[in-house]
Design a protein around this motif. Sequence first.
Motif, short mmCIF file in Angstrom:
data_model
loop_
_atom_site.label_atom_id
_atom_site.label_comp_id
_atom_site.label_asym_id
_atom_site.label_seq_id
_atom_site.Cartn_x
_atom_site.Cartn_y
_atom_site.Cartn_z
N ALA A 16 1.07 -1.44 0.19
CA ALA A 16 -0.29 -0.16 0.12
C ALA A 16 0.43 1.61 0.18
O ALA A 16 1.34 1.27 1.14
CB ALA A 16 -0.86 0.31 0.64
N VAL A 17 1.01 2.14 -0.93
CA VAL A 17 1.64 3.11 -1.10
C VAL A 17 0.52 4.66 -1.56
O VAL A 17 0.13 4.97 -2.08
CB VAL A 17 2.70 3.19 -2.53
CG1 VAL A 17 3.95 4.30 -2.42
CG2 VAL A 17 3.57 1.91 -2.10
N ALA A 18 1.58 5.87 -0.57
CA ALA A 18 1.07 6.79 0.04
C ALA A 18 2.38 7.76 -0.38
O ALA A 18 2.90 7.96 0.05
CB ALA A 18 -0.03 6.79 0.73
N SER A 19 1.63 8.43 -1.89
CA SER A 19 3.24 9.36 -2.44
C SER A 19 2.36 10.44 -2.70
O SER A 19 1.12 10.86 -2.63
CB SER A 19 3.76 9.00 -3.66
OG SER A 19 2.51 8.84 -5.11
N GLY A 20 3.85 11.84 -2.46
CA GLY A 20 3.32 13.00 -3.36
C GLY A 20 2.88 14.19 -1.70
O GLY A 20 3.54 13.22 -0.45
N VAL A 21 2.65 15.07 -1.43
CA VAL A 21 3.04 15.95 -0.46
C VAL A 21 1.34 15.58 0.42
O VAL A 21 1.74 15.38 1.59
CB VAL A 21 2.97 17.18 -0.97
CG1 VAL A 21 2.47 18.27 0.05
CG2 VAL A 21 3.66 18.00 -1.90
N GLY A 22 1.05 14.76 -0.71
CA GLY A 22 -0.70 14.72 0.46
C GLY A 22 -1.39 13.37 -0.04
O GLY A 22 -0.03 13.17 -1.04
N LEU A 63 -4.53 -2.13 6.14
CA LEU A 63 -3.20 -1.03 6.62
C LEU A 63 -2.97 -1.04 5.33
O LEU A 63 -2.87 0.26 4.77
CB LEU A 63 -1.96 -2.54 5.93
CG LEU A 63 -1.76 -3.72 7.53
CD1 LEU A 63 -1.42 -4.82 6.32
CD2 LEU A 63 -1.61 -2.94 8.02
N SER A 64 -4.12 -1.15 3.50
CA SER A 64 -4.43 -0.50 2.96
C SER A 64 -5.18 1.33 2.92
O SER A 64 -4.80 2.62 2.72
CB SER A 64 -4.91 -0.91 2.05
OG SER A 64 -5.63 0.39 0.66
N ALA A 65 -6.26 1.31 3.92
CA ALA A 65 -6.13 2.53 4.79
C ALA A 65 -5.52 3.18 5.29
O ALA A 65 -5.29 4.34 4.80
CB ALA A 65 -7.42 2.33 5.28
N TRP A 66 -4.74 2.60 6.22
CA TRP A 66 -4.18 3.51 6.98
C TRP A 66 -2.59 4.16 5.92
O TRP A 66 -1.80 5.27 6.09
CB TRP A 66 -3.75 2.40 7.94
CG TRP A 66 -1.87 2.60 8.75
CD1 TRP A 66 -1.95 4.10 8.65
CD2 TRP A 66 -1.45 2.14 9.47
NE1 TRP A 66 -0.17 3.86 9.79
CE2 TRP A 66 -0.04 2.69 9.73
CE3 TRP A 66 -0.96 1.29 9.41
CZ2 TRP A 66 0.32 2.83 10.97
CZ3 TRP A 66 -0.25 0.73 10.75
CH2 TRP A 66 0.86 0.86 10.92
N ALA A 67 -1.88 2.85 5.16
CA ALA A 67 -1.25 4.00 3.97
C ALA A 67 -1.82 4.75 3.87
O ALA A 67 -0.55 5.39 3.10
CB ALA A 67 -0.71 2.25 3.26
N GLY A 68 -2.75 4.95 2.73
CA GLY A 68 -3.39 5.24 1.80
C GLY A 68 -3.83 7.72 3.04
O GLY A 68 -4.33 8.03 1.90
N GLY A 69 -3.15 7.00 4.12
CA GLY A 69 -3.73 7.99 4.75
C GLY A 69 -5.56 8.48 5.20
O GLY A 69 -5.60 9.48 5.84
#
Length: 545
Positions: A16-22, A63-69
């Motif tokens: 699960a990857v969340a990238s960028g400033v937000g 984990l997906s929701a957490w990693a996605g912010g």
Amino acid sequence: MRSGAKVAVVGSVFLAVASGVGYGAYNVWNGISSGNVGGDSRTTKATGPLTQHEVEQVSREFLSAWAGGHSYKAAQLTNNAVEAEPILAGYTSTAHVRKAVITPGAAAGTKVPFTVNATIAYEGSVKQWSYSSELVVVRGLTTGRPLVEWRPTVIHPNLKQGDILKTGTSEAPEIKAVDDKGRELTRAKYPSLGTILDRLREKYGKTTDGEPGVELYIDSADEQVPDHSLLILAKGKPGVLKTTIDADVQAAAEAAVGSYGESSVVAINSNTGEIRAVANNRKDGFNAAFEGSQAPGSTMKIVTAAMMMDQGIVAGPSSRVECPGSVAWDGRTFHNLKDFNLSNATLQRAFARSCNTTFIKPVKPLNEKGVAGTALGETARKYFGVGEVWRTGATSTDASVPPSTGADTAASYIGQGKITMNALTIASIAATVKSGSFSQPIIVAKDLDGRKLATAQPLPDSIGQGLRAMMRAAATGEGTGAGAMSSVRGDKGAKTGSAEVDGQGTSNGWFTAFAGDLAAAAVVQSGGHGGDAAGAIVAGVLQAR
């Protein structure tokens, strides 16, 4: 898929990857958006053991929701959304995580391990942060849904209730702690010093010439627990802080406790009270050596013997005493180990053999004086500083020898009852015997902050000489500490102890000893006879002097 977010499923490995400033947003399963996991909430409440599919599905969705912010969605997948949501939200708002890759491992029953690889960004400083943790899946009590059991340790294994992950300029500069010879003491080389170094930094970092940097740290909710640094984003200038630790003795202490689980040891310079080593080997990471509160068992007979001589019950080590196999006191019977008895014994021999009844039966005349329940505490305070407030420079728990009544009085004479101490206390008692005078233990010089140290009267010569003779007898010949101390060279003395603990099948093992200008004490939970595991630890430390 929204811009800035990526999710990949490759076999059984989920990223699960969340990238960028937000953070971006992406729902792999409908359960995130619908609020239901494993089906419609209107269906029959699920019961029984969780299936592997349920465990894997809810853990991956969480984990997906957490990693996605998505802190709210992740919190709804736990069994305590109210507590979970602000901690999950703080991952971005206070910890300043700007990217997270969370990879779950293979589930073991309801437990799912995972690794986190995150990017922390704060005011132009960027750093990678990696660690491992785990979660447990349970069935919801009201809905029967599979849910992540909420614990702060899910977010980070060192996070406790009320703690906050923060990134920012540190409140105190880092310290470069050094030993009494100027050698650097690091958490990596001396793991047992970790929490102590945190406390020293918190208390004394601002007194050094250091400059604070930027770091990710755990802001502790407990005032007694220091903040804990997790990651340095921008280094400041560490300030040098001199301690009383001796790196060689510390290394020996770390190695000694490493051979015995749930063990603690402290070593002190007998002449000055300077702490030369402190080490723990405990699953919970607790600094029991300084902060424990446990019955000290027969090591307390050092103080009881001092009381007996001070009260005139015995003249000294050569006094004849009784050592029957058992003795009664206010309706309770106290026994020697396997009910052994000694005939025509001296106090010194009874001490060396650790005869319990010798330190109970002859003391009964104190009842007539009305001081049976208070004399032990008064002796401990008067000569050993026990009962006073000790300001060591680090966090430590003071010992307690409270007034007692009934059978508790007899129990206190052999280190049971309501008495509580730790390895620091017992090491100091042995140090006082060796030097003849109490010096409050310290880990940094008192002039660093002008703190007031506890004081006590010097031991009268006859009592000091008597106690040293008895401890020497316990470390040699037929003494209970002779086996453990056989490898220790030079003038030496010892005392063994074991303390019964309610609900614990095997007694805690205690051992204290002196050799040269070093005194040490160790305790091993469920260690049995003090001359065994605890004795081996103390001997290993004393050999490093």
